[in-house]
Design an enzyme around this catalytic site. Structure first.
Site, PDB file in Angstrom:
ATOM      1  CE  LYS A  11       8.781  62.285  49.530  1.00  0.00           C
ATOM      2  NZ  LYS A  11       8.260  60.696  48.007  1.00  0.00           N
ATOM      3  CB  SER A  12      15.456  58.471  49.473  1.00  0.00           C
ATOM      4  OG  SER A  12      14.302  59.394  48.470  1.00  0.00           O
ATOM      5  N   GLY A  83       5.684  56.319  44.611  1.00  0.00           N
ATOM      6  CA  GLY A  83       5.880  55.410  42.950  1.00  0.00           C
ATOM      7  C   GLY A  83       7.218  54.853  44.091  1.00  0.00           C
ATOM      8  CB  SER A 155      15.889  54.979  37.777  1.00  0.00           C
ATOM      9  OG  SER A 155      14.521  54.873  38.333  1.00  0.00           O
ATOM     10  CD  GLN A 157      10.769  55.838  42.182  1.00  0.00           C
ATOM     11  OE1 GLN A 157       9.920  55.699  41.911  1.00  0.00           O
ATOM     12  NE2 GLN A 157      10.403  57.141  42.928  1.00  0.00           N
ATOM     13  CG  ASP A 303      12.568  64.158  43.900  1.00  0.00           C
ATOM     14  OD1 ASP A 303      11.568  64.122  42.527  1.00  0.00           O
ATOM     15  OD2 ASP A 303      12.925  63.893  44.723  1.00  0.00           O
ATOM     16  CE  LYS A 330      10.330  61.446  38.685  1.00  0.00           C
ATOM     17  NZ  LYS A 330      11.287  61.432  39.685  1.00  0.00           N
ATOM     18  NE  ARG A 376       9.628  66.438  46.506  1.00  0.00           N
ATOM     19  CZ  ARG A 376      10.144  66.130  46.697  1.00  0.00           C
ATOM     20  NH1 ARG A 376      10.072  66.527  47.717  1.00  0.00           N
ATOM     21  NH2 ARG A 376      10.526  64.952  47.010  1.00  0.00           N
TER      22      ARG A 376
END
Length: 417
Positions: A11-12, A83, A155, A157, A303, A330, A376
């Site tokens: 996904k990332s 996010g 982080s 992100q 995660d 989250k 999750r």
């Protein structure tokens, strides 16, 4: 438990491949992208900003028009539950000379955005929040200035938002983290010709005039593979093989934690793809033992922590997690969600301010769990049910679509084998 499975694309990496391809000079080819609700949110926001995003398929050809090629959207940018979409693209639009309003679903709207607003405001952008520091959020972009920013956290992100803002503005940026976070953004930028230097927990991006288009095959997501690593480790017999898994050192904390617990996990067929290590995993059942997860270990398996708690409950061993307060902001408060749901099915667990503790208790687990719309949580308890043969019903199972739409089908297929 036996067979071979290839979980969906990471996904990332899928998010970043779309964003950076849209900012490149020319056509990039992305193979094996994760077709999930979160990645579709990134595609939708990019399209709303004028990027040429094709229909989702096994091979996507994305034509980029340059670093400053995006245009104002005529409507708010809907990030759904993602996010990553919100925070990474905030860095991109903050460096464009127009205003953008980000919106999302109820869960995303509660997630904190001040952590990206602060460094991007320091660089020159202006933020407006309708309430608190969540969505809706309006960013007024400008030509940004250089920054040397300490996130006081780990982080990916926040780091990526700053790096992308510096990239699009053509200025040098330096980011210091409390501990190294996942580094897919830096690896992909280097593959596209950008001068990015990682020195332990400090990252420096130097000005770039353009991004070179790339051809990338998105490897299997290690966070998705983790569910089947857990399932095979808890099985009574057999061997499971997971193919083409991303083995980036910042993403294998769950595998390392499972090995410390005694799991039998062997990696082979390792190759390099756009700067990331990719390989196969072979997992056999093992007798697991207790372990502790500390703050230093958290970034590499943030995660997977709900899953690790379910593994401990299934194996009947003690687990203590600390330094993971980030779990509370989250898609749900994952500390509370995990503990309350474990108790609901008969396991023994307690909340800590920044983590949780699971202790050996009842092994015959049964009941219904409320995933709170969090993918999750739903998948972790799905594994707990399948691995133990216990009678656990997951309410709102469709919430897994944000990251792994075919999860329940894959779980049934592998468990049946």
């Amino acid at each position: 438990m036996s067979g071979t499975i290839r979980v969906p694309g990471d996904k990332s990496i899928s998010h970043r491949s779309l964003i950076l391809s849209a900012l490149a000079d020319g056509e990039s080819v992305v193979r094996g992208i994760l077709d999930s609700e979160d990645v579709r949110s990134t595609a939708g926001v990019l399209a709303a900003l004028g990027a040429e995003i094709p229909t989702f398929s096994a091979t996507m050809r994305v034509r980029g028009n340059g670093l400053r090629s995006l245009r104002p959207s005529r409507k708010p940018l809907d990030c759904g539950n993602s996010g990553t979409t919100t925070r990474l693209l905030a860095g991109v639009v903050a460096a464009h000379p127009f205003s953008s309003t980000f919106i999302g679903d109820a869960s995303l709207s509660r997630r904190p955005m001040k952590r990206i607003a602060e460094p991007l405001t320091y660089m020159g952008a202006r933020f407006e929040f309708e309430r608190g520091d969540g969505l809706p959020m309006t960013i007024h972009g400008v030509d940004l200035r250089s920054v040397d920013w300490d996130t006081h956290a780990a982080s990916a992100q926040v780091k990526s938002a700053i790096l992308l803002a510096g990239l699009v503005s053509g200025v040098e940026v330096r980011v210091t983290e409390k501990a190294p976070s996942r580094d897919h953004t830096e690896r992909m930028l280097r593959a596209m010709g950008v001068d990015v230097e990682n020195d332990k927990n400090q990252i420096c991006l130097r000005p770039a005039r353009h991004l070179t288009p790339i051809e990338i095959a998105v490897p299997a997501d290690p966070s998705s593979a983790a569910f089947f690593v857990a399932l095979a480790s808890l099985a009574s017999s057999g061997e499971l093989r997971l193919t083409d898994v991303c083995l980036n050192p910042t993403r294998i904390g769950f595998i390392e934690a499972m090995r410390r617990m005694g799991a039998s996990i062997v990696a082979d067929q390792i190759v390099s793809s756009v700067g990331d290590e990719v390989g196969d995993l072979r997992i056999e059942p093992a007798r697991l033992t207790a372990t502790r997860i500390t703050a230093e270990q958290v970034p590499a398996l943030i995660d997977e922590l709900p899953l690790l708690a379910c593994v401990a409950a299934a194996a009947g061993v003690e687990l203590e997690i600390s330094g993971a307060a980030e779990l509370r902001v989250k898609e749900s408060d994952r500390i509370n969600a995990v503990v309350q749901n474990l108790r609901a099915v008969g396991a023994t667990a307690e909340e800590l301010p920044d983590g949780l503790r699971v202790t050996p208790g009842k092994r015959d687990l049964a009941g219904s769990i409320d995933a709170r719309g969090d993918h999750r949580i739903a998948m972790a308890f799905g594994v707990l049910s399948a691995a133990t043969g216990n009678r656990i019903t997951v309410l709102d199972p469709d919430c897994v679509a944000v990251s792994y739409p075919g999860f329940w089908d894959d779980l049934r297929r592998v468990a049946a084998a």
